[in-house]
Every structure is written in C-alpha cells, then in structure tokens.
Design an enzyme around this catalytic site. Sequence first.
Site, PDB file in Angstrom:
ATOM      1  N   LEU A 126      22.757 -18.876  13.353  1.00 13.05           N
ATOM      2  CA  LEU A 126      22.620 -19.062  11.816  1.00 13.05           C
ATOM      3  C   LEU A 126      23.853 -18.626  11.299  1.00 13.05           C
ATOM      4  CD1 LEU A 126      20.683 -19.634   9.475  1.00 13.05           C
ATOM      5  CD2 LEU A 126      19.792 -17.337   9.500  1.00 13.05           C
TER       6      LEU A 126
ATOM      7  N   SER B 254      27.142  -6.812   6.932  1.00 13.42           N
ATOM      8  CA  SER B 254      25.824  -7.502   6.841  1.00 13.42           C
ATOM      9  C   SER B 254      25.016  -6.236   6.771  1.00 13.42           C
ATOM     10  CB  SER B 254      25.497  -8.238   8.079  1.00 13.42           C
ATOM     11  OG  SER B 254      24.204  -9.065   7.931  1.00 13.42           O
TER      12      SER B 254
ATOM     13  N   ASP C 231      28.927 -19.033   4.071  1.00 11.52           N
ATOM     14  CA  ASP C 231      27.851 -17.964   4.839  1.00 11.52           C
ATOM     15  C   ASP C 231      26.587 -18.688   4.488  1.00 11.52           C
ATOM     16  OD1 ASP C 231      26.364 -16.110   5.311  1.00 11.52           O
ATOM     17  OD2 ASP C 231      27.682 -14.614   4.449  1.00 11.52           O
TER      18      ASP C 231
ATOM     19  N   HIS D 237      29.387 -16.272   7.945  1.00  9.34           N
ATOM     20  CA  HIS D 237      28.921 -15.082   7.991  1.00  9.34           C
ATOM     21  C   HIS D 237      29.726 -13.965   8.841  1.00  9.34           C
ATOM     22  CE1 HIS D 237      25.779 -12.154   6.918  1.00  9.34           C
ATOM     23  NE2 HIS D 237      25.868 -11.506   8.133  1.00  9.34           N
TER      24      HIS D 237
ATOM     25  N   PHE E 291      19.412 -16.060  15.507  1.00 12.97           N
ATOM     26  CA  PHE E 291      20.398 -15.130  14.392  1.00 12.97           C
ATOM     27  C   PHE E 291      21.783 -15.342  14.668  1.00 12.97           C
ATOM     28  CE2 PHE E 291      22.292 -11.158  13.013  1.00 12.97           C
ATOM     29  CZ  PHE E 291      22.105 -11.436  11.383  1.00 12.97           C
ATOM     30  N   LEU E 292      22.332 -15.511  15.808  1.00 11.09           N
ATOM     31  CA  LEU E 292      23.937 -15.778  16.035  1.00 11.09           C
ATOM     32  C   LEU E 292      23.921 -17.200  15.682  1.00 11.09           C
ATOM     33  CD1 LEU E 292      24.332 -14.250  19.528  1.00 11.09           C
ATOM     34  CD2 LEU E 292      24.846 -13.130  17.285  1.00 11.09           C
TER      35      LEU E 292
END
Length: 253
Positions: free
Chosen positions: A146, A82, A207, A235, A143-144
């Site tokens: 997602l 990332s 992802d 992801h 964010f986690l």
Amino acid sequence: MTYIHTEIYGQGQPLVMLHGWAMHTGVWRDFARRLAEYYQVICVDLPGHGRSEILEPFGLENIAEAVLQAIPVQEFSVLGWSLGATVAMAIAERAPQRIRHLLVLAGNPCFMETQDWPGVKSRTLDGFAELLKTDVQQTLMRFLALQVNGLAHGKALLQTLKHALHECPPPPVTVLQAGLDILKISDLRPFISNNASTISLILGEKDTLIPLSCGEAVRALNAGVNVHVLASAGHAPFLSHPQQLLAAITHTL
C-alpha cells in the site's frame, strides 16, 4: 526500565527519527546516514519493534515516555514517520521544552478519516486488524504494498521495504494490534491547534494513506504549520524521493 534501541550517526544539532508501524530503524538507515552529514541523527526503535523491548501496556503515553527517557540529549528536533509521527506529536505535547522542531512525515494528527477530517478509512485499518488474527506476514506485505502503490519503480521499492523489514523479526501480534489501535483512536488535533512551537508537515503527493487535503486541514487548525508537498512521492519518500526529502528537512531545520 524498558530497553529502547538507538543508533546514532553524525554530529551537530540532534535530530531524533521515529519509524512507522511494524518497522524499525533499518528501514531508513541509509537515509539517516545521509542526514548525518548535517545533523547528529538519533534513530530509535519504538518499543516492541526492531531491537527494543516490549512495553506493556503499549499505549501512546507510555511509548512517548519510554522514548523520551531513551533519547540521550536534552533538546532535539524530532522527525516522525507515520505511526512514528503520532509518537513524535505525543512527545512534543508531553515535553515541549525539549523539542526544537517537530517534523511530521506522512503523518496525521487524526489518522483515521472522520466526517470532517481527511485520513485513512476505518475499513482499511479494520481490515489490517482482522487479517492480523490469522496471517501476520500477509498483513505486513499488504501494508508495504500500500505504501508504494501507484509509484514509479514501485516493485523495486517494495523489495527494498521487504528486505529492510526482514532484518529483524516482526513485532508480536499484540504490539501490531496495539499500534493499529493507536492510529485508530489517537486525536492530536488539540495539540496542533494550541501549539506555538515550530511544526512542519511533509506529505507525499501520491501517498495512499495520508491524503493531500490533510495539509489544508492542519493549516486550518494552526496557520503557523509549515506544509511541504513532495512531488510524485508516496508514503515512504525516504526511499523513493530521498533528495527531495533531504532538501525539505535541511530547508526547515
């Protein structure tokens, strides 16, 4: 000189691991130890993350230089995930003579979507940046979430990510914001186009941040890039599909 925290496991061919936005080495330590059966694994906390000191200004060139100085071997392969993938590409561009193999895991040379390039929509990054101003913890949790959205065992994976994240205090807001800015403005497509060294792009089939079409787009820039797709992975495949990812890495290096 800025202190950069590293953790080293195993022996053999050196493999440097660079984590993603807001994270630190702890997020993939278990996977690093599995890799250490095959390589000397050097995990690096990016500046301002985990146990590494803050670097000012927190820009891509400065980060790349600080990480390069912290790596205790002259030649190595580098696996960036990332945001760490963006840093890994910047390192390879800056010091190609030190890189044996570049592995881009769930990364994108142009992270943000444009009219002619697949990536994250600008409103997604802008939304994180806006929420950061008022609630860091909620931003990180979103964010986690997602990263595991739509995956089998997603709830369990989310708990694992949360537990790893809380091993260290979160980066300062200024660092988190600067990290989002790097993802938003960095464009390493010219580097990919002009690079003759060995590059592998490893993507998760499911992802939600890096679309599968990124593989085709990167190959259009440079037909020599190896593209691996991990079936059913998201992801963070080092958590959800470690055996698949391990096989892709050992097959490549």
